[in-house]
Scaffold this active site. Structure first.
Site, PDB file in Angstrom:
ATOM      1  N   ILE A  70       8.488  -7.985  -1.699  1.00 31.47           N
ATOM      2  CA  ILE A  70       7.604  -7.463  -2.746  1.00 31.47           C
ATOM      3  C   ILE A  70       8.223  -7.720  -4.117  1.00 31.47           C
ATOM      4  O   ILE A  70       7.535  -8.128  -5.060  1.00 31.47           O
ATOM      5  CB  ILE A  70       7.295  -5.962  -2.524  1.00 31.47           C
ATOM      6  CG1 ILE A  70       6.592  -5.766  -1.169  1.00 31.47           C
ATOM      7  CG2 ILE A  70       6.419  -5.413  -3.647  1.00 31.47           C
ATOM      8  CD1 ILE A  70       6.328  -4.315  -0.787  1.00 31.47           C
ATOM      9  N   HIS A  72      -0.473   6.974  -4.333  1.00 31.45           N
ATOM     10  CA  HIS A  72      -0.012   6.099  -3.245  1.00 31.45           C
ATOM     11  C   HIS A  72      -1.112   5.134  -2.794  1.00 31.45           C
ATOM     12  O   HIS A  72      -1.506   5.114  -1.621  1.00 31.45           O
ATOM     13  CB  HIS A  72       0.494   6.922  -2.061  1.00 31.45           C
ATOM     14  CG  HIS A  72       1.504   6.158  -1.231  1.00 31.45           C
ATOM     15  ND1 HIS A  72       2.501   6.771  -0.513  1.00 31.45           N
ATOM     16  CD2 HIS A  72       1.668   4.822  -1.019  1.00 31.45           C
ATOM     17  CE1 HIS A  72       3.235   5.847   0.109  1.00 31.45           C
ATOM     18  NE2 HIS A  72       2.737   4.659  -0.184  1.00 31.45           N
TER      19      HIS A  72
END
Lengths: 350, 350
Positions: free
Chosen positions: A174, A314
């Site tokens: 990522i 989230h």
């Protein structure tokens, strides 16, 4: 239509994972499918009731898989497959020690999480929570144009600031995806920290530096990362070794114009320390997709109270495309084990 | 220190443009500087009072420059320099017809506006206004994890959607900067519209396509732009020829999962039509940095009422670095005319 097989492997699925994932269970009559269908978590008791005799258990982050569940499953259980890249909700030692395979869903969410990391960095730098509050609260008419009104630091380089450094706590997939995205914004340099047990790889680093056209790309210690970075991205795994890795000392070491982004796990950042850093202007701003103790984050939470902190609930992997990718991979991980094929993404513990 | 020159050119500056810009007026004693110092617009009467005999007038978007001011200035006025890329606040015909030069500040804000365009596209796609409202309103604890909760379309390509098209209304510097930023996010194709009077340039397009590694890059008409784009960026100049170019017909032609971003001028988008498109789900979401009639945009404004619309208060160029660049360029544009040097950025009307 053929008759159902007499000893069909039972698959317990704790959630409706969407039509694309369901369609992968083929042929349907070869399996006994027991699936929770309500739009909320099924709870432990439902799993305990349905797990005996199951060959596969497919779960989400909302389900804890512990020894009780494994005991109730009995010897038939071959695979626990989670629709997530994290596995804090699984007792991985207990699962592995019983010879049960574990499936997870890395990579398919890389782009979605990288996207939101860049978004949070831009939002924090450009004072977007404050300015949205002004507009949403009907106060825009009170603000005339002014040369430096609402100004924040530019994420990339400019004639005024010809170098801009992105810092990464954790330098996996990522982080690489975030770094690649940042280059056309004008990021010129990169520093990162890694798990101290991992070997430095200067050749890989030099190759990446050259490929992205950066001036420098270096592995550093946490103190140097804090000092050098204009934006710090927290993208390391959770767990005890990274608990509160961003604490008062780290934040005090950062630049006053710097941004902190956390799209990893809430446990990596000490929320009270970050709130203090924002309130006392040790740093410019922050954007967090994850908060320690979530979802129990209310209006009086120290980070929600700081208007220089953007907090989203989230949603890092929450693109339709990414979640379809995760759901289908979770089902594939389970089905392949039951049909004797190689599992696409098996979690192998070091 | 030398004595002040007897006939010092007078520079009227309508705002404090910061220390970096002031420092460029050198040597100080060679000029008579008349500057408004309060943190609000000076108003027309202040300009009218101070402009007689001025050689240069430096303004911001908060100041209108019309024939009254030019008449009051008299023959001495050589240059009107604005700290902006737009010039709707200047009567450019009246200024030019008197032989007065016009300075403006393009390019220095390209990166800042491109940054916010990408930010708004990400925010609109990922439902950030809605999800921030949930967190800021203390409602996060009410939302458990669910496979497709809060999901929006991914901006770039994925195994589920292997092609993703960015569309640009107007294809100048800022559009190019946005497109370059989007490539590492996974944008694979680009369509754009241009001023109908401008000549197509397929060679330039093919070079750009190849440089960015896109599958296709094509100039199209508005109808095709609406149909093909997953994200539409409105980045054309304001004025009568682009007034409400994004209207009901355009929005009805867009994909249901598409995003609209306006970081140009409010006049290009019909706010009522956009609000209707969001309310009736013709498109997925929108992000706007500019709104027709701004800053008179209150809580009952149709776009502020739509939670699928992110509205920020015209902060596109609001980075410290960009505004310093604009302020210093505005002063340079004025000073160079007074000292007989070439103006760095002169507005030349076609």
């Amino acid at each position: 239509m053929s008759a159902p097989a007499p000893n069909r492997p039972k698959i317990v699925i704790t959630r409706d994972l969407g039509p694309e994932a369901s369609a992968l269970i083929q042929p349907k009559e070869s399996f006994e499918i027991v699936q929770w269908s309500e739009d909320r978590a099924c709870g432990k008791s439902w799993i305990l009731k349905n797990i005996p005799g199951a060959a596969a258990l497919v779960v989400t982050v909302a389900d804890k898989v512990d020894a009780d569940i494994l005991d109730a499953a009995g010897n038939s259980l071959q695979v626990v497959s989670t629709m997530s890249v994290g596995y804090e909700h699984l007792d991985v030692k207990a699962i592995s020690s019983r010879g049960i395979k574990i499936g997870y869903t890395p990579e398919v969410l890389t782009d979605a999480v990288a996207d939101i990391s860049v978004m949070l960095a831009l939002m924090a730098g450009r004072n977007v929570r404050e300015t949205m509050q002004i507009v949403d609260g009907g106060k825009w008419p009170n603000y005339g144009w002014a040369p430096f009104l609402f100004c924040g630091p530019q994420i990339g380089s400019s004639p005024v600031s010809p170098r801009r450094t992105a810092g990464f706590i954790g330098f996996g997939r990522i982080s690489h995806a975030v770094l690649a995205r940042l280059v056309p914004f004008g990021i010129t340099d990169c520093v990162y920290t890694s798990n101290p047990q991992s070997k430095p790889d200067p050749e890989r680093d030099e190759g990446l530096r050259r490929k992205l056209g950066l001036q420098t790309l270096r592995r550093v210690d946490l103190g140097e990362l804090a000092r050098e970075s204009d934006t710090v991205f927290v993208l390391a795994p959770g767990g005890p070794s990274t608990y509160h890795i961003v604490n008062e000392a780290f934040l005090k070491g950062m630049k006053k114009t710097a941004i902190l982004v956390n799209a990893a796990r809430g446990s990596l950042v000490d929320s009270d320390a970050l709130a203090k850093a924002l309130r006392e202007e040790w740093i410019w701003g922050a954007g967090v997709d994850v908060v320690e103790g979530e979802p129990n984050v209310t209006q009086d939470h120290p980070l929600v109270r700081e208007s220089r902190c953007v907090v989203v609930p989230h949603i890092g992997s929450a693109t339709t495309e990414s979640r379809i990718g995760m759901a289908t991979l979770a089902i594939e991980n389970a089905i392949t084990v039951l049909t004797g094929k190689p599992m696409p993404k098996e979690l192998v513990l070091c």
